[in-house]
Design a protein around this motif. Structure first.
Motif, PDB file in Angstrom:
ATOM      1  N   LYS A 183       0.827  -1.202   0.000  1.00 56.93           N
ATOM      2  CA  LYS A 183       0.000   0.000   0.000  1.00 56.93           C
ATOM      3  C   LYS A 183       0.867   1.260   0.000  1.00 56.93           C
ATOM      4  N   ALA A 184       1.955   1.244   0.776  1.00 54.33           N
ATOM      5  CA  ALA A 184       2.818   2.428   0.866  1.00 54.33           C
ATOM      6  C   ALA A 184       3.544   2.697  -0.432  1.00 54.33           C
ATOM      7  N   ALA A 185       3.837   1.643  -1.202  1.00 53.20           N
ATOM      8  CA  ALA A 185       4.583   1.824  -2.446  1.00 53.20           C
ATOM      9  C   ALA A 185       3.764   2.535  -3.491  1.00 53.20           C
ATOM     10  N   ALA A 186       2.427   2.477  -3.384  1.00 53.13           N
ATOM     11  CA  ALA A 186       1.569   3.120  -4.374  1.00 53.13           C
ATOM     12  C   ALA A 186       1.514   4.605  -4.110  1.00 53.13           C
ATOM     13  N   PRO A 187       1.562   5.448  -5.155  1.00 49.61           N
ATOM     14  CA  PRO A 187       1.488   6.892  -4.971  1.00 49.61           C
ATOM     15  C   PRO A 187       0.084   7.311  -4.560  1.00 49.61           C
ATOM     16  N   ALA A 188      -0.016   8.463  -3.916  1.00 54.42           N
ATOM     17  CA  ALA A 188      -1.320   9.006  -3.591  1.00 54.42           C
ATOM     18  C   ALA A 188      -1.957   9.473  -4.881  1.00 54.42           C
ATOM     19  N   ALA A 189      -2.876   8.728  -5.425  1.00 54.44           N
ATOM     20  CA  ALA A 189      -3.407   9.021  -6.748  1.00 54.44           C
ATOM     21  C   ALA A 189      -4.865   8.657  -6.837  1.00 54.44           C
ATOM     22  N   VAL A 190      -5.539   9.342  -7.742  1.00 50.55           N
ATOM     23  CA  VAL A 190      -6.907   8.971  -8.059  1.00 50.55           C
ATOM     24  C   VAL A 190      -6.851   7.680  -8.859  1.00 50.55           C
ATOM     25  N   PRO A 191      -7.732   6.708  -8.632  1.00 49.92           N
ATOM     26  CA  PRO A 191      -7.665   5.445  -9.361  1.00 49.92           C
ATOM     27  C   PRO A 191      -7.589   5.653 -10.868  1.00 49.92           C
ATOM     28  N   SER A 192      -6.741   4.871 -11.529  1.00 49.11           N
ATOM     29  CA  SER A 192      -6.577   4.973 -12.973  1.00 49.11           C
ATOM     30  C   SER A 192      -7.775   4.367 -13.685  1.00 49.11           C
ATOM     31  N   VAL A 194      -9.060   2.686 -17.387  1.00 49.88           N
ATOM     32  CA  VAL A 194      -8.534   1.998 -18.553  1.00 49.88           C
ATOM     33  C   VAL A 194      -9.612   1.961 -19.628  1.00 49.88           C
ATOM     34  N   VAL A 195      -9.294   2.490 -20.804  1.00 49.98           N
ATOM     35  CA  VAL A 195     -10.243   2.493 -21.911  1.00 49.98           C
ATOM     36  C   VAL A 195      -9.529   2.017 -23.158  1.00 49.98           C
ATOM     37  N   GLY A 196     -10.020   0.949 -23.757  1.00 48.41           N
ATOM     38  CA  GLY A 196      -9.473   0.491 -25.028  1.00 48.41           C
ATOM     39  C   GLY A 196      -8.000   0.178 -25.001  1.00 48.41           C
ATOM     40  N   GLY A 197      -7.499  -0.434 -23.923  1.00 52.51           N
ATOM     41  CA  GLY A 197      -6.093  -0.810 -23.868  1.00 52.51           C
ATOM     42  C   GLY A 197      -5.176   0.301 -23.428  1.00 52.51           C
ATOM     43  N   LEU A 198      -5.741   1.497 -23.135  1.00 49.81           N
ATOM     44  CA  LEU A 198      -4.937   2.618 -22.669  1.00 49.81           C
ATOM     45  C   LEU A 198      -5.397   3.012 -21.276  1.00 49.81           C
ATOM     46  N   SER A 199      -4.503   3.577 -20.492  1.00 50.97           N
ATOM     47  CA  SER A 199      -4.832   3.927 -19.113  1.00 50.97           C
ATOM     48  C   SER A 199      -4.421   5.351 -18.796  1.00 50.97           C
ATOM     49  N   THR A 200      -4.928   5.855 -17.688  1.00 52.38           N
ATOM     50  CA  THR A 200      -4.606   7.199 -17.214  1.00 52.38           C
ATOM     51  C   THR A 200      -3.972   7.094 -15.834  1.00 52.38           C
ATOM     52  N   ILE A 201      -2.871   7.795 -15.649  1.00 53.14           N
ATOM     53  CA  ILE A 201      -2.174   7.843 -14.363  1.00 53.14           C
ATOM     54  C   ILE A 201      -2.373   9.224 -13.766  1.00 53.14           C
ATOM     55  N   THR A 202      -2.743   9.292 -12.493  1.00 53.27           N
ATOM     56  CA  THR A 202      -2.800  10.568 -11.779  1.00 53.27           C
ATOM     57  C   THR A 202      -2.001  10.433 -10.499  1.00 53.27           C
ATOM     58  N   MET A 203      -1.153  11.405 -10.222  1.00 53.05           N
ATOM     59  CA  MET A 203      -0.294  11.378  -9.044  1.00 53.05           C
ATOM     60  C   MET A 203      -0.215  12.776  -8.437  1.00 53.05           C
ATOM     61  N   THR A 278       0.082  11.832 -23.166  1.00 54.86           N
ATOM     62  CA  THR A 278       0.056  13.271 -22.875  1.00 54.86           C
ATOM     63  C   THR A 278       0.186  13.463 -21.373  1.00 54.86           C
ATOM     64  N   VAL A 279       1.176  14.252 -20.971  1.00 60.40           N
ATOM     65  CA  VAL A 279       1.438  14.515 -19.554  1.00 60.40           C
ATOM     66  C   VAL A 279       1.084  15.963 -19.241  1.00 60.40           C
ATOM     67  N   THR A 280       0.272  16.152 -18.206  1.00 60.55           N
ATOM     68  CA  THR A 280      -0.060  17.495 -17.727  1.00 60.55           C
ATOM     69  C   THR A 280       0.443  17.641 -16.302  1.00 60.55           C
ATOM     70  N   LEU A 281       1.263  18.667 -16.072  1.00 64.37           N
ATOM     71  CA  LEU A 281       1.788  18.960 -14.742  1.00 64.37           C
ATOM     72  C   LEU A 281       1.186  20.276 -14.266  1.00 64.37           C
ATOM     73  N   LEU A 282       0.518  20.239 -13.116  1.00 61.09           N
ATOM     74  CA  LEU A 282      -0.058  21.438 -12.517  1.00 61.09           C
ATOM     75  C   LEU A 282       0.687  21.760 -11.229  1.00 61.09           C
ATOM     76  N   THR A 295      -1.097  14.317 -14.397  1.00 60.33           N
ATOM     77  CA  THR A 295      -2.062  13.483 -15.105  1.00 60.33           C
ATOM     78  C   THR A 295      -1.414  13.037 -16.412  1.00 60.33           C
ATOM     79  N   GLN A 296      -1.397  11.734 -16.644  1.00 58.99           N
ATOM     80  CA  GLN A 296      -0.807  11.185 -17.862  1.00 58.99           C
ATOM     81  C   GLN A 296      -1.849  10.286 -18.535  1.00 58.99           C
ATOM     82  N   THR A 297      -2.252  10.640 -19.729  1.00 60.04           N
ATOM     83  CA  THR A 297      -3.267   9.880 -20.458  1.00 60.04           C
ATOM     84  C   THR A 297      -2.639   9.105 -21.613  1.00 60.04           C
TER      85      THR A 297
END
Length: 324
Positions: A183-192, A194-203, A278-282, A295-297
């Motif tokens: 659990k600790a190894a996972a980043p604090a993120a909104v659940p990813s 998955v659509v059509g073989g592609l996923s979204t990462i949020t950290m 596509t990576v978005t850094l805020l 956010t990485q889509t």
């Protein structure tokens, strides 16, 4: 998470990239050390006369509270000699590359003579065997002297910090218990998703610095090379190409909002050809820190876990390790 400590007035928490061009000093130092050096051997007297063709780069900067010298210079040292009969000779010692990561003992030089007569060749032999090692010895203090003479322009000692403002220094949380390791190894993120073989990462991750400092740390080539520990291709310009970690990461800057937002295309070399995410850094500035929201889509499903680990290991931890 953060502890109060004294800060460097010129380089708060080491985030401001403070650097000084030391080429004028470097030229003067090498000239002073390597001019007028004399050796006498086998009836010959040989002396260095001048340093010419000095070129390259010599800088000093501060990283993680330490002063670091970075230099790569080239120069020539002219010499002249005379034997007991008054016959003279002259030549040159070429130093094509004097670098910060090369020991002076391993310094490569080329010794030439203006003439090819017996006396000149005998002098050249003495230069190679006796004079060159002496010159290398005189260059051993180059780095330490650069720091001694120029370090005050990029660093203030703790003794001189009395009365200066204080800030915060990044302090990692203690390791999680073994039972909670996954659990600790996972980043604090909104659940990813998955659509059509592609996923979204949020950290989300926190850095103890200003939004401006962190924004520039992702875009300034010198800073990027510091935390990525290798050559980097990047410019703070929309449309500029990105290449990091020996070409294993590539992309292009798509959008920039100074100190607030970076959007870029991003791919690993191992991904399917021509596929970019596509990576978005805020950058959200807080009272004493900045929260980075990533956010990485369009991440291939099979690459999601590795990519997430890479953001933490190579980007976030790399930045905190390099700058505190």
């Amino acid at each position: 998470m953060a502890a109060t400590t004294q800060t460097n007035w010129k380089n708060v928490n080491n985030w401001h990239w403070v650097e000084k061009n030391c080429m004028p000093w470097a030229k003067d130092f090498v000239t002073a050390q390597l001019t007028g050096v004399t050796v006498e051997e086998n009836g010959f007297k040989i002396e260095t006369t001048e340093v010419t063709g000095f070129s390259g780069d010599a800088d000093i900067n501060q990283r993680k509270g330490k002063l670091i010298t970075v230099y790569d210079v080239a120069f020539n040292v002219n010499w002249k000699g005379q034997n007991a009969d008054g016959k003279t000779g002259s030549g040159r010692i070429n130093v094509p590359e004097f670098m910060h990561d090369t020991d002076t003992d391993e310094l490569v030089v080329e010794v030439t003579t203006e003439a090819q007569d017996a006396e000149s060749l005998a002098m050249r032999s003495i230069v190679v065997k006796t004079l060159v090692p002496l010159l290398k010895k005189k260059l051993e203090s180059f780095s330490s002297e650069m720091i001694a003479k120029n370090g005050g322009d990029v660093h203030i000692s703790k003794d001189d910090m009395v009365g200066h403002p204080t800030g915060t220094t990044y302090k990692p949380k203690p390791p999680a218990p073994e039972a909670d390791a996954a659990k600790a190894a996972a980043p604090a993120a909104v659940p990813s998703s998955v659509v059509g073989g592609l996923s979204t990462i949020t950290m989300n991750t926190e850095f103890v610095c200003s939004a401006s400092d962190l924004y520039n740390t992702f875009l300034d080539q010198n800073r990027v090379q510091a935390w990525s520990r290798g050559p980097a291709q990047i410019k703070p310009e929309v449309g500029s190409e990105i290449s990091l970690f020996g070409g294993n990461v590539s992309g292009k800057i798509v959008e920039l909002v100074p100190n607030k937002k970076i959007v870029k295309t991003w791919r690993l070399k191992s991904w399917p050809a021509n596929h970019f995410s596509t990576v978005t850094l805020l950058f959200e500035e807080q009272r004493e820190s900045v929260t980075l929201r990533l956010t990485q889509t369009e991440v291939p499903v099979g690459e999601k876990d590795l990519t997430t680990k890479n953001w933490t290991g190579y980007y976030f931890n790399g930045i905190k390790s390099a700058f505190g």
